[in-house]
Design a protein around this motif. Structure first.
Motif, PDB file in Angstrom:
ATOM      1  N   SER A   1       0.751  -1.240   0.151  1.00 19.43           N
ATOM      2  CA  SER A   1       0.105  -0.083   0.076  1.00 19.43           C
ATOM      3  C   SER A   1       0.790   1.290  -0.011  1.00 19.43           C
ATOM      4  CB  SER A   1      -1.037  -0.047   1.319  1.00 19.43           C
ATOM      5  OG  SER A   1      -1.796  -1.192   1.253  1.00 19.43           O
ATOM      6  N   PHE A   2       2.096   1.104   0.534  1.00 19.26           N
ATOM      7  CA  PHE A   2       3.041   2.194   0.565  1.00 19.26           C
ATOM      8  C   PHE A   2       4.305   1.899   0.096  1.00 19.26           C
ATOM      9  CE2 PHE A   2      -0.357   2.941   3.857  1.00 19.26           C
ATOM     10  CZ  PHE A   2      -0.496   4.185   3.750  1.00 19.26           C
ATOM     11  N   LYS A   3       5.125   2.938  -0.214  1.00 22.01           N
ATOM     12  CA  LYS A   3       6.398   2.970  -0.852  1.00 22.01           C
ATOM     13  C   LYS A   3       7.340   3.263   0.473  1.00 22.01           C
ATOM     14  CE  LYS A   3       9.676   4.821  -4.296  1.00 22.01           C
ATOM     15  NZ  LYS A   3       9.798   5.784  -5.412  1.00 22.01           N
ATOM     16  N   ILE A   4       7.875   1.993   0.901  1.00 23.38           N
ATOM     17  CA  ILE A   4       9.125   2.438   2.140  1.00 23.38           C
ATOM     18  C   ILE A   4      10.173   2.634   1.579  1.00 23.38           C
ATOM     19  CG2 ILE A   4       9.827   1.187   4.234  1.00 23.38           C
ATOM     20  CD1 ILE A   4       7.278  -0.591   3.984  1.00 23.38           C
ATOM     21  N   VAL A   5      10.718   3.819   2.013  1.00 24.36           N
ATOM     22  CA  VAL A   5      12.126   4.205   1.523  1.00 24.36           C
ATOM     23  C   VAL A   5      13.291   4.140   2.626  1.00 24.36           C
ATOM     24  CG1 VAL A   5      10.961   5.598  -0.241  1.00 24.36           C
ATOM     25  CG2 VAL A   5      11.476   6.647   1.981  1.00 24.36           C
ATOM     26  N   TRP A   6      13.049   3.758   3.674  1.00 26.65           N
ATOM     27  CA  TRP A   6      13.965   4.175   4.852  1.00 26.65           C
ATOM     28  C   TRP A   6      13.374   3.104   5.852  1.00 26.65           C
ATOM     29  CZ3 TRP A   6      15.669   5.751   9.575  1.00 26.65           C
ATOM     30  CH2 TRP A   6      16.953   6.006   9.811  1.00 26.65           C
ATOM     31  N   ALA A   7      14.148   2.504   6.623  1.00 26.32           N
ATOM     32  CA  ALA A   7      14.156   2.072   7.777  1.00 26.32           C
ATOM     33  C   ALA A   7      15.171   1.942   8.853  1.00 26.32           C
ATOM     34  CB  ALA A   7      13.697   0.542   7.493  1.00 26.32           C
TER      35      ALA A   7
ATOM     36  N   SER B   1      12.790  12.924   5.048  1.00 30.40           N
ATOM     37  CA  SER B   1      11.293  13.044   5.369  1.00 30.40           C
ATOM     38  C   SER B   1      10.375  12.438   4.448  1.00 30.40           C
ATOM     39  CB  SER B   1      11.348  14.839   5.096  1.00 30.40           C
ATOM     40  OG  SER B   1      11.946  15.465   6.234  1.00 30.40           O
ATOM     41  N   THR B   2       9.244  11.891   5.143  1.00 32.55           N
ATOM     42  CA  THR B   2       8.660  11.008   4.243  1.00 32.55           C
ATOM     43  C   THR B   2       6.898  11.517   4.703  1.00 32.55           C
ATOM     44  OG1 THR B   2       8.727   9.272   5.905  1.00 32.55           O
ATOM     45  CG2 THR B   2      10.140   9.210   3.945  1.00 32.55           C
ATOM     46  N   ASP B   3       6.214  10.791   3.733  1.00 31.86           N
ATOM     47  CA  ASP B   3       4.896  11.131   4.097  1.00 31.86           C
ATOM     48  C   ASP B   3       4.133  10.694   5.475  1.00 31.86           C
ATOM     49  OD1 ASP B   3       4.620  12.587   1.493  1.00 31.86           O
ATOM     50  OD2 ASP B   3       4.417  10.596   0.592  1.00 31.86           O
ATOM     51  N   VAL B   4       4.793   9.368   5.391  1.00 38.42           N
ATOM     52  CA  VAL B   4       4.143   8.491   6.813  1.00 38.42           C
ATOM     53  C   VAL B   4       5.352   7.868   7.368  1.00 38.42           C
ATOM     54  CG1 VAL B   4       2.850   6.532   7.376  1.00 38.42           C
ATOM     55  CG2 VAL B   4       2.219   7.874   5.305  1.00 38.42           C
ATOM     56  N   ILE B   5       5.250   7.796   8.756  1.00 33.51           N
ATOM     57  CA  ILE B   5       6.289   7.273   9.663  1.00 33.51           C
ATOM     58  C   ILE B   5       5.331   6.160  10.432  1.00 33.51           C
ATOM     59  CG2 ILE B   5       7.677   7.445  11.768  1.00 33.51           C
ATOM     60  CD1 ILE B   5       8.651  10.033  10.863  1.00 33.51           C
ATOM     61  N   ILE B   6       6.091   4.914  10.383  1.00 39.77           N
ATOM     62  CA  ILE B   6       5.342   3.706  11.047  1.00 39.77           C
ATOM     63  C   ILE B   6       6.435   3.386  12.080  1.00 39.77           C
ATOM     64  CG2 ILE B   6       3.905   3.167   9.218  1.00 39.77           C
ATOM     65  CD1 ILE B   6       5.612   0.991   8.486  1.00 39.77           C
ATOM     66  N   GLY B   7       6.120   2.595  13.133  1.00 36.29           N
ATOM     67  CA  GLY B   7       6.971   1.992  14.099  1.00 36.29           C
ATOM     68  C   GLY B   7       6.554   1.570  15.283  1.00 36.29           C
ATOM     69  N   GLY B   8       7.233   0.541  15.951  1.00 37.62           N
ATOM     70  CA  GLY B   8       6.912   0.042  17.345  1.00 37.62           C
ATOM     71  C   GLY B   8       7.919   0.223  18.149  1.00 37.62           C
ATOM     72  N   PRO B   9       8.249   1.324  19.045  1.00 38.17           N
ATOM     73  CA  PRO B   9       9.284   1.346  20.123  1.00 38.17           C
ATOM     74  C   PRO B   9       9.227   0.076  20.953  1.00 38.17           C
ATOM     75  CG  PRO B   9       8.101   3.439  19.837  1.00 38.17           C
ATOM     76  CD  PRO B   9       7.346   2.349  18.987  1.00 38.17           C
ATOM     77  N   PRO B  10      10.505  -0.540  21.518  1.00 41.66           N
ATOM     78  CA  PRO B  10      10.531  -1.466  22.116  1.00 41.66           C
ATOM     79  C   PRO B  10       9.518  -1.523  23.215  1.00 41.66           C
ATOM     80  CG  PRO B  10      12.867  -1.031  21.586  1.00 41.66           C
ATOM     81  CD  PRO B  10      11.997   0.106  21.294  1.00 41.66           C
ATOM     82  N   CYS B  11       9.148  -2.822  23.646  1.00 43.83           N
ATOM     83  CA  CYS B  11       7.825  -2.610  24.496  1.00 43.83           C
ATOM     84  C   CYS B  11       8.108  -3.460  25.743  1.00 43.83           C
ATOM     85  CB  CYS B  11       6.757  -3.527  23.577  1.00 43.83           C
ATOM     86  SG  CYS B  11       7.032  -5.290  23.446  1.00 43.83           S
ATOM     87  N   GLN B  12       9.334  -4.174  25.826  1.00 46.95           N
ATOM     88  CA  GLN B  12       9.647  -4.743  27.091  1.00 46.95           C
ATOM     89  C   GLN B  12       9.513  -4.122  28.202  1.00 46.95           C
ATOM     90  OE1 GLN B  12      11.585  -4.463  24.350  1.00 46.95           O
ATOM     91  NE2 GLN B  12      12.347  -6.616  23.842  1.00 46.95           N
TER      92      GLN B  12
END
Length: 323
Positions: A27-33, A67-78
């Motif tokens: 659905s999206f173009k992921i350009v950096w991780a 800089s991107t349109d969208v940012i996604i992620g889940g910081p560590p949860c422990q």
């Protein structure tokens, strides 16, 4: 803003082996991780793309992050998990929720998605409320909800809290996808058609032979006081308990439904609803494969969120300037 082909760009943080990104990539173009664990990043690169940067996000200069349109992620949860030490934001990993916030503040995407364990909205709800308050001050309308993966045709009870922030100048509030009512999936439906775990199927090998079957039955009938969960089988006709990164240390907590062994990595991926097209590299240690799976986002949940977000963004006229 989307390109001429309607693609919104995405950058991903705390990416792990990329299970959330794998659900987003159609659905999206992921350009950096970014990911700090090189073994997880290796699998990310093999399945999603070589745009991942390995390293501590707190040490990467902001000007080196696109800089991107969208940012996604889940910081560590422990540090927010009920099975952990519950240090919350005072823990070394727990404080990374604020590193995520700083990135949002600096990059000002049109929207972002944040994922974590439910402990963040229960025992550590003050941290959650302060995060939302800060996002609001930064110009985002935040929607949040606890989603259980088993309501998205995932053969697992897996509750996670998701926040989606939308820049206020877009003029809409994100609506979470509806649960797939009456469409639950059983463990048998998820893994019952897999062949014998002899290595002929990717990431599907049983290498764990200790303890003996006799020991398994003994511990099941007589739980030891020093064992958090003891030994338990995933039910063929029900859903699995939550798969966690702890599988890498003690697979006895989650045993196969009828065989005297822990689940294989492929069985765990199936129970996370991850397509068989996702394959961990052969040289990736098994412990890292289990850990990456337990730390990931259930594919069907990620897919539903990605589809909903793309649809709602497409419904908004994009005559919006960057902050």
């Amino acid at each position: 803003m989307p390109d001429v082909n309607g693609n919104y760009t995405v950058s991903s943080f705390f990416s792990g082996a990329g299970l959330l990104d794998y659900a987003f990539m159609d659905s999206f173009k992921i350009v950096w991780a970014n990911e700090i664990v090189k073994q997880a990043a290796q699998s990310y690169c093999a399945n999603i793309g070589n745009h991942i940067r390995v390293g501590d996000i707190t040490r990467i200069p902001l000007n080196e992050i696109p800089s991107t349109d969208v940012i996604i992620g889940g910081p560590p949860c422990q540090d927010y998990s009920s099975s952990g030490k519950n240090k919350g934001e005072k823990g070394e990993r727990g404080k990374l929720v604020w590193a995520y916030l700083r990135i949002i503040k600096a990059k000002k995407p049109i929207c972002f998605l944040f994922e974590n364990v439910v402990g963040l909205c229960r025992k550590h709800k003050e941290t959650l409320h302060r995060l939302i308050e800060q996002f609001d001050k930064m110009g985002y309308t935040v929607s949040w909800k606890v989603l259980n993966a088993n309501q998205f045709e995932v053969a697992q009870h897996r509750e996670r809290v998701f926040l989606v922030g939308v820049r206020k100048d877009l003029g809409f509030v994100f609506q979470f996808p509806e649960n797939l009512k009456n469409k639950t999936k059983t463990v048998r439906e998820a893994i019952g058609d897999l062949p014998a775990p002899d290595g002929s199927f990717s990431n599907h090998i049983a290498t764990w032979t200790s303890p003996t079957p006799e020991r398994i039955y003994d511990v099941m009938k007589n739980p030891r006081p020093n064992q958090f969960r003891g030994m338990r089988r995933v039910p063929w006709e029900g859903v699995s308990p939550t798969l966690t990164a702890h599988l890498s240390k003690d697979g006895r907590e989650t045993l196969h439904s009828s065989e005297d062994r822990r689940l294989t990595v492929r069985e765990c991926l199936r129970i996370m609803s991850v397509p068989d097209s996702y394959v961990y590299p052969e040289n990736m240690p098994l412990t890292h494969q289990y850990k990456a799976t337990g730390n990931g986002v259930a594919y069907n949940v990620g897919k539903a969120l990605a589809t909903a977000l793309k649809s709602q963004l497409n419904a908004v006229p994009m005559q919006i300037s960057m902050f």
